[in-house]
Design an enzyme around this catalytic site. Structure first.
Site, PDB file in Angstrom:
ATOM      1  N   LYS A  13      47.178   6.930  22.957  1.00 51.57           N
ATOM      2  CA  LYS A  13      46.858   7.807  21.875  1.00 51.57           C
ATOM      3  C   LYS A  13      47.343   8.998  22.607  1.00 51.57           C
ATOM      4  CE  LYS A  13      42.810   7.828  22.369  1.00 51.57           C
ATOM      5  NZ  LYS A  13      42.190   6.734  23.310  1.00 51.57           N
ATOM      6  N   ARG A  88      35.026   9.474  18.278  1.00 51.05           N
ATOM      7  CA  ARG A  88      35.043   7.977  18.863  1.00 51.05           C
ATOM      8  C   ARG A  88      33.358   7.354  18.650  1.00 51.05           C
ATOM      9  NH1 ARG A  88      38.221  10.401  23.285  1.00 51.05           N
ATOM     10  NH2 ARG A  88      38.340   9.246  24.837  1.00 51.05           N
ATOM     11  N   ARG A 127      48.456   5.902  36.370  1.00 54.59           N
ATOM     12  CA  ARG A 127      48.788   7.116  35.568  1.00 54.59           C
ATOM     13  C   ARG A 127      48.770   8.448  36.256  1.00 54.59           C
ATOM     14  NH1 ARG A 127      46.256   8.831  29.257  1.00 54.59           N
ATOM     15  NH2 ARG A 127      43.751   8.212  30.582  1.00 54.59           N
ATOM     16  N   ARG A 160      43.142  11.111  37.672  1.00 52.80           N
ATOM     17  CA  ARG A 160      42.552  11.771  37.138  1.00 52.80           C
ATOM     18  C   ARG A 160      40.902  10.956  37.261  1.00 52.80           C
ATOM     19  NH1 ARG A 160      43.401  11.605  30.522  1.00 52.80           N
ATOM     20  NH2 ARG A 160      40.707  10.972  30.624  1.00 52.80           N
ATOM     21  N   ARG A 171      34.773   3.075  30.932  1.00 54.07           N
ATOM     22  CA  ARG A 171      35.652   3.615  29.599  1.00 54.07           C
ATOM     23  C   ARG A 171      35.490   2.488  28.449  1.00 54.07           C
ATOM     24  NH1 ARG A 171      39.818   7.131  31.429  1.00 54.07           N
ATOM     25  NH2 ARG A 171      40.146   7.923  29.911  1.00 54.07           N
TER      26      ARG A 171
HETATM   27  P1  AMP Z   1      40.277  10.694  26.883  1.00 55.88           P
HETATM   28  O1  AMP Z   1      41.061  12.587  27.814  1.00 55.88           O
HETATM   29  O2  AMP Z   1      40.292  10.888  25.445  1.00 55.88           O
HETATM   30  O3  AMP Z   1      40.290   9.750  27.692  1.00 55.88           O
HETATM   31  O4  AMP Z   1      38.603  11.805  26.963  1.00 55.88           O
HETATM   32  C1  AMP Z   1      38.683  12.194  27.892  1.00 55.88           C
HETATM   33  C2  AMP Z   1      36.523  11.387  28.623  1.00 55.88           C
HETATM   34  O5  AMP Z   1      36.805  13.387  27.212  1.00 55.88           O
HETATM   35  C3  AMP Z   1      36.049  10.777  27.606  1.00 55.88           C
HETATM   36  O6  AMP Z   1      35.831   9.218  28.366  1.00 55.88           O
HETATM   37  C4  AMP Z   1      34.933  11.678  27.509  1.00 55.88           C
HETATM   38  O7  AMP Z   1      34.201  11.450  28.417  1.00 55.88           O
HETATM   39  C5  AMP Z   1      35.308  12.672  27.064  1.00 55.88           C
HETATM   40  N1  AMP Z   1      35.906  12.592  25.609  1.00 55.88           N
HETATM   41  C6  AMP Z   1      36.597  13.182  25.085  1.00 55.88           C
HETATM   42  N2  AMP Z   1      36.319  12.672  23.612  1.00 55.88           N
HETATM   43  C7  AMP Z   1      35.442  12.651  23.033  1.00 55.88           C
HETATM   44  C8  AMP Z   1      34.393  12.273  22.240  1.00 55.88           C
HETATM   45  N3  AMP Z   1      34.955  13.142  20.746  1.00 55.88           N
HETATM   46  N4  AMP Z   1      33.744  12.477  22.099  1.00 55.88           N
HETATM   47  C9  AMP Z   1      32.805  11.798  23.128  1.00 55.88           C
HETATM   48  N5  AMP Z   1      33.424  12.026  24.486  1.00 55.88           N
HETATM   49  C10 AMP Z   1      34.195  12.560  24.351  1.00 55.88           C
END
Ligand code: AMP
Length: 216
Positions: A13, A88, A127, A160, A171
């Site tokens: 994404k 999400r 990554r 990360r 996740r």
């Molecule tokens: P990402 O970088 O998009 O993979 O997001 C990393 C983490 O941030 C996720 O595993 C969630 O813990 C949190 N997060 C990011 N976007 C959201 C969202 N829209 N709703 C809830 N948690 C989020």
């Protein structure tokens, strides 16, 4: 153009949101990046969010909804935006609908990148992200010019915390349970474009661009 990027963690994404953001000259809004910058700056929101993020869980809806509502009203979002990692959950999608209605704007498309779990686990294990600017690399597919050093700003690359295999599996489970229902939510509206996401960045990027052009 107002887009949502949908897909499991590690589906690509962020990579494709960034490419589309350059192509269409509209901002990429990544809730994950915004939350990570709050953690880095040790804000109250960052402290709350970290507890969930380190475990691979979602941050509560009300926190992320507020972030996005504010962000999409900023000047640079006038011509459109790409939401990357939001919504999400169904309640987040409903809150977004309400906010867009109040602003009298509508979504154009939802790009759903579909990648098998095993491919995702392999991808995420490799990554690496820049500890300073957040640029993303891969130890096999997108190597930095100098090992473990960011091409953009020269800082050290790190894995990360939530990209470790056990957290990735968590996740993916969270994605299955809470995020996957959004596919049907947007399919019913007729704005969903599903793209098979197992391939090179270039191949998938081209598929996304042609699907967006065709559906205009
Ligand atoms: P990402 O970088 O998009 O993979 O997001 C990393 C983490 O941030 C996720 O595993 C969630 O813990 C949190 N997060 C990011 N976007 C959201 C969202 N829209 N709703 C809830 N948690 C989020």
């Amino acid at each position: 153009m107002r887009l949502i990027m949908l897909g499991a963690p590690g589906a690509g994404k962020g990579t494709h949101a960034l490419l589309l953001s350059k192509e269409y000259n509209i901002p990429q809004i990544s809730t994950g990046d915004i939350l990570r910058s709050h953690i880095k700056n040790e804000t109250d929101l960052g402290k709350k969010a970290k507890k969930y993020m380190d475990k691979g869980l979602l941050v509560p809806d009300e926190l992320v909804v507020e972030i996005v509502k504010k962000r999409i009203q900023e000047e640079d979002c006038k011509e459109g935006f790409i939401l990357d990692g939001f919504p999400r959950t169904i309640p987040q999608a409903e809150a977004l609908d309400k906010a867009l209605e109040e602003l009298a704007i509508a979504l154009d498309k939802v790009v759903n990148i579909d990648v098998p779990d095993e491919v995702i686990i392999k991808r995420m294990a490799g990554r690496r992200v820049c500890s300073n600017c957040g640029a993303s690399y891969h130890i096999e597919n997108k190597k930095p010019l100098k090992e473990n050093i960011c091409d953009e700003c020269g800082s050290e690359l790190k894995q990360r915390e939530d990209d470790k295999e056990e957290t990735v599996r968590k996740r993916l489970q969270v994605y299955e349970e809470q995020t996957k229902p959004l596919i049907e939510y947007y399919e019913k509206r007729g704005i969903l474009l599903t793209i098979e996401g197992d391939g090179s960045v270039e191949e998938i990027g081209n598929k996304i661009k042609s699907a967006l052009e065709v559906s205009k």
